[in-house]
Design a protein around this motif. Structure first.
Motif, PDB file in Angstrom:
ATOM      1  N   UNK B  90     -17.368 -58.299  63.333  1.00 32.06           N
ATOM      2  CA  UNK B  90     -18.048 -57.836  62.145  1.00 32.06           C
ATOM      3  C   UNK B  90     -18.942 -56.608  62.436  1.00 32.06           C
ATOM      4  N   UNK B  91     -19.162 -56.008  61.416  1.00 31.41           N
ATOM      5  CA  UNK B  91     -20.400 -54.796  61.532  1.00 31.41           C
ATOM      6  C   UNK B  91     -21.622 -55.404  62.201  1.00 31.41           C
ATOM      7  N   UNK B 109     -20.758 -72.875  72.771  1.00 30.14           N
ATOM      8  CA  UNK B 109     -20.701 -73.903  73.710  1.00 30.14           C
ATOM      9  C   UNK B 109     -21.520 -73.567  74.746  1.00 30.14           C
ATOM     10  N   UNK B 110     -22.717 -73.726  74.975  1.00 31.10           N
ATOM     11  CA  UNK B 110     -23.358 -73.393  76.169  1.00 31.10           C
ATOM     12  C   UNK B 110     -22.539 -73.560  77.406  1.00 31.10           C
ATOM     13  N   UNK B 111     -22.670 -72.402  78.001  1.00 29.30           N
ATOM     14  CA  UNK B 111     -22.019 -72.447  79.559  1.00 29.30           C
ATOM     15  C   UNK B 111     -20.610 -72.255  79.633  1.00 29.30           C
ATOM     16  N   UNK B 112     -19.919 -72.437  78.200  1.00 28.81           N
ATOM     17  CA  UNK B 112     -18.333 -72.380  78.209  1.00 28.81           C
ATOM     18  C   UNK B 112     -17.902 -71.106  77.410  1.00 28.81           C
ATOM     19  N   UNK B 113     -18.466 -71.109  76.176  1.00 26.19           N
ATOM     20  CA  UNK B 113     -17.636 -69.875  75.346  1.00 26.19           C
ATOM     21  C   UNK B 113     -18.117 -68.665  75.910  1.00 26.19           C
ATOM     22  N   UNK B 114     -17.156 -67.788  76.048  1.00 29.49           N
ATOM     23  CA  UNK B 114     -17.320 -66.146  76.612  1.00 29.49           C
ATOM     24  C   UNK B 114     -17.474 -65.577  75.107  1.00 29.49           C
ATOM     25  N   UNK B 115     -18.559 -64.899  75.160  1.00 28.63           N
ATOM     26  CA  UNK B 115     -18.662 -64.352  73.600  1.00 28.63           C
ATOM     27  C   UNK B 115     -18.078 -62.742  74.214  1.00 28.63           C
ATOM     28  N   UNK B 116     -17.326 -62.108  73.073  1.00 30.88           N
ATOM     29  CA  UNK B 116     -16.746 -60.756  73.072  1.00 30.88           C
ATOM     30  C   UNK B 116     -17.248 -60.083  72.053  1.00 30.88           C
ATOM     31  N   UNK B 117     -17.941 -59.065  72.203  1.00 33.12           N
ATOM     32  CA  UNK B 117     -18.391 -58.161  71.222  1.00 33.12           C
ATOM     33  C   UNK B 117     -17.789 -56.971  70.981  1.00 33.12           C
ATOM     34  N   UNK B 118     -16.823 -56.973  69.992  1.00 32.09           N
ATOM     35  CA  UNK B 118     -15.945 -55.613  69.735  1.00 32.09           C
ATOM     36  C   UNK B 118     -16.719 -55.059  68.436  1.00 32.09           C
ATOM     37  N   UNK B 119     -17.843 -54.456  68.947  1.00 32.75           N
ATOM     38  CA  UNK B 119     -18.807 -53.581  68.259  1.00 32.75           C
ATOM     39  C   UNK B 119     -19.218 -52.419  68.605  1.00 32.75           C
ATOM     40  N   UNK B 120     -19.673 -51.638  68.087  1.00 28.13           N
ATOM     41  CA  UNK B 120     -20.151 -50.115  68.355  1.00 28.13           C
ATOM     42  C   UNK B 120     -21.800 -50.392  68.684  1.00 28.13           C
ATOM     43  N   UNK B 121     -21.949 -49.311  69.525  1.00 26.35           N
ATOM     44  CA  UNK B 121     -23.635 -49.062  69.775  1.00 26.35           C
ATOM     45  C   UNK B 121     -24.039 -49.575  70.939  1.00 26.35           C
ATOM     46  N   UNK B 122     -25.377 -49.228  71.056  1.00 30.62           N
ATOM     47  CA  UNK B 122     -26.141 -49.676  72.387  1.00 30.62           C
ATOM     48  C   UNK B 122     -26.905 -50.936  72.004  1.00 30.62           C
ATOM     49  N   UNK B 123     -27.085 -51.683  73.253  1.00 31.83           N
ATOM     50  CA  UNK B 123     -27.930 -52.757  73.335  1.00 31.83           C
ATOM     51  C   UNK B 123     -27.753 -54.177  72.615  1.00 31.83           C
ATOM     52  N   UNK B 124     -26.505 -54.097  72.078  1.00 29.50           N
ATOM     53  CA  UNK B 124     -25.993 -54.957  71.237  1.00 29.50           C
ATOM     54  C   UNK B 124     -26.070 -56.413  71.756  1.00 29.50           C
ATOM     55  N   UNK B 125     -25.991 -56.287  73.278  1.00 31.88           N
ATOM     56  CA  UNK B 125     -25.707 -57.749  74.024  1.00 31.88           C
ATOM     57  C   UNK B 125     -27.134 -58.423  74.258  1.00 31.88           C
ATOM     58  N   UNK B 140     -16.540 -55.117  74.267  1.00 30.87           N
ATOM     59  CA  UNK B 140     -15.367 -54.512  73.590  1.00 30.87           C
ATOM     60  C   UNK B 140     -15.639 -53.289  72.975  1.00 30.87           C
ATOM     61  N   UNK B 141     -14.800 -52.311  73.225  1.00 32.37           N
ATOM     62  CA  UNK B 141     -14.872 -51.028  72.716  1.00 32.37           C
ATOM     63  C   UNK B 141     -13.398 -50.796  72.121  1.00 32.37           C
ATOM     64  N   UNK B 142     -13.296 -50.639  70.676  1.00 33.64           N
ATOM     65  CA  UNK B 142     -12.023 -50.338  70.288  1.00 33.64           C
ATOM     66  C   UNK B 142     -11.778 -49.009  69.863  1.00 33.64           C
ATOM     67  N   UNK B 143     -10.878 -48.395  69.882  1.00 41.60           N
ATOM     68  CA  UNK B 143     -10.518 -47.175  69.570  1.00 41.60           C
ATOM     69  C   UNK B 143      -9.374 -47.032  68.311  1.00 41.60           C
TER      70      UNK B 143
END
Lengths: 353, 353
Positions: B90-91, B109-125, B140-143
């Protein structure tokens, strides 16, 4: 009784029409007004005016309604009589032809017509002085609020305050230039309805108005917000609110440029006055915002460009104004494209070939 | 054969749909995609895809099409099985609810799911790490270039290049975070059609992309010009052309902020690369311009705001970025008003009472 001054008024939108009305009401001038988009409507039905200074008028017309600037220079039969004053109340858009000088040239009698520029910004007199070196050129800075709501329908909702002074040319007699400004103030004040004053310090008046115009105009045009909404969008609890990020820094850049380039002292207190000068309840849309909404050209060169050039020449960093100026220049290009003055597809093909 | 990775993909516009397609094509993952505006259309007819990487597909659907983020936490009958990966495409608009953390919470799911942020910008994590301290979070940085032309109709016109790396959390084992990133690269690369690489230096990748995103995105959105038109509007003969006034200074401010705040060295040559990176003939409209044209929220906080805050904390003056940020913040307020999230009339009345 002396003969009335013969006035040509070019640019009969809100400000121009109120200027024409006030001059005719004063009884010391007859006005020939040049109309463009509203000519057919006004020629037939006159103006409908709702004015805080002059009340309500229906079917009002100036002495003459003209579809274009008349030619007084040819001398042939039917050419107009010379004008004592040529008042310009159009927008000033030097980057899009025609220039003001080209526009009014047929109506200017060398050595006689006094040119009155009721327009914003800096250095607007320079091309006029170059084109008409024998004519006196006066500065008019208006604080009036007036809009043309539809063709021929004028609303004036803020009183007419006009500051007049000479753009002093060293090629002409100084006293004559001052006297011409004072005489125009007398003619303009004769209605008793307006506040018109002689202001010797033209640069002070112009830079002071730039604190509003060089800041609020582009910012509102770029964000599509009126000044009320922009102030509401600025949460004072947020240290990075748009007023602090943009408006105040830009106003202070104008102050610094005025001081360094023209020795014009604009007190710091003016910043807050200019931030808050529009009454919240009117949701004021500055002219550049109105122009952008209507897809019209914006007058950013004399308002932002000249201020930036004057400031930078004097060694002042003006990063906020520079950013706004660059954005406005790109917006103007887009408007040129929409008006068929540039062709993006052809330019692109030329660039990649 | 190992069991396929179970992926939830949130945000199925252009980039998200191509991400889902590529994962399913690779054969190592099954994708449940959460759709919003295009749900009804896709549920019935699937996606129509025209992809430079995968060719043309009609009526394509991921393994599951969902109207909202499923709840895996309640444990009641019918609750979904845990997800190995939750990918967010998402944006990222932290100034408008819901936040990304709130949006995905039911599916993590705590301790299990890996979160992948394919989004722009800083400090989003940062908000994700705070909300899910036991979950690995990947950058994730997509071009890729991909747009949803109409609901369910996706055009991918620029190849999928994806840089993956761990947003390293000091609460989790470092090697496990790196291994998770490498494993995701393996799964994503399995189609053989895309360029997905492990990039340990997440900050370098993110700051480098900001040179484009923090500059072209707001400038195009504010001027309503695509990058081709903006470059055409900049006459190189004019020393005050918009590229020199705005684009190059802003990119250099990002370079200085990257160096001072994160010790990220972005070579000066990148400025010209980023000025010219879009092919002239495609008239590229950056996402923020597309969003503004559609009256949607713009993701300016993580792109401009965080860069500005990081830079200023490190002592870097960023006047161009600051100006653009302030303008974007005001634009966002206007979009909030148009979406009924603020009421100008009521706010004005409260202010003057």
């Amino acid at each position: 009784m002396a003969e009335k001054a013969r006035v040509l008024l070019v640019g009969s939108g809100g400000i121009g029409t109120m200027t024409a009305l006030n001059l005719e009401q004063g009884g010391l001038a007859t006005v020939a007004a040049v109309l463009r988009s509203n000519y057919a409507m006004v020629k037939e039905k006159g103006f409908t005016i709702d004015s805080c200074d002059h009340g309500k008028l229906a079917e009002w017309k100036p002495s003459e309604v003209l579809p274009k600037v008349p030619d007084v220079t040819s001398g042939h039969e039917g050419s107009a009589k010379p004008f004592d004053y040529v008042i310009v109340t159009t927008k000033n858009v030097p980057d899009v032809p025609p220039t003001v000088a080209d526009l009014i040239r047929p109506a200017v009698t060398p050595g006689h017509s006094v040119i009155v520029l009721i327009q914003n910004g800096l250095n607007i007199e320079k091309p006029l002085m170059a084109a008409f070196p024998d004519n006196i050129c006066l500065s008019g800075v208006s604080l009036m609020g007036a809009d043309e709501l539809s063709p021929g329908h004028i609303l004036q909702n803020d009183v007419d305050r006009l500051f007049i002074g000479p753009f002093l040319s060293d090629k002409l007699d100084g006293q004559k230039q001052i006297a011409a400004a004072e005489e125009f103030v007398r003619i303009y004040s004769a209605s008793g309805k307006v506040q018109c004053s002689y202001q010797a310090d033209v640069l002070f008046v112009r830079w002071r108005k730039l604190m509003y115009n060089a800041v609020w105009n582009p910012i509102c045009a770029l964000t599509d917000l009126d000044t009320t909404r922009f102030r509401l969008a600025s949460d004072a609890q947020d240290p990075a609110n748009p007023l602090d990020l943009l408006v105040r820094p830009a106003m202070n850049e104008i102050r610094a440029a005025a001081k360094a380039s023209a020795n014009v002292e604009l007190p710091e207190s003016l910043v807050e006055s200019m931030v808050e000068c529009d009454p919240m309840e009117i949701f004021c849309a500055p002219s550049m915002l109105q122009d952008r909404r209507k897809g019209r050209f914006i007058e950013y060169e004399n308002i932002l460009g000249e201020a930036l050039r004057e400031g930078e020449r004097a060694g002042i960093a003006m990063p906020t104004i520079k950013c706004l100026y660059g954005l406005c220049k790109a917006v103007q290009w887009r408007t040129m494209e929409l008006n068929g003055l540039v062709n993006a597809q052809k330019l692109m093909e030329a660039r990649i070939s």
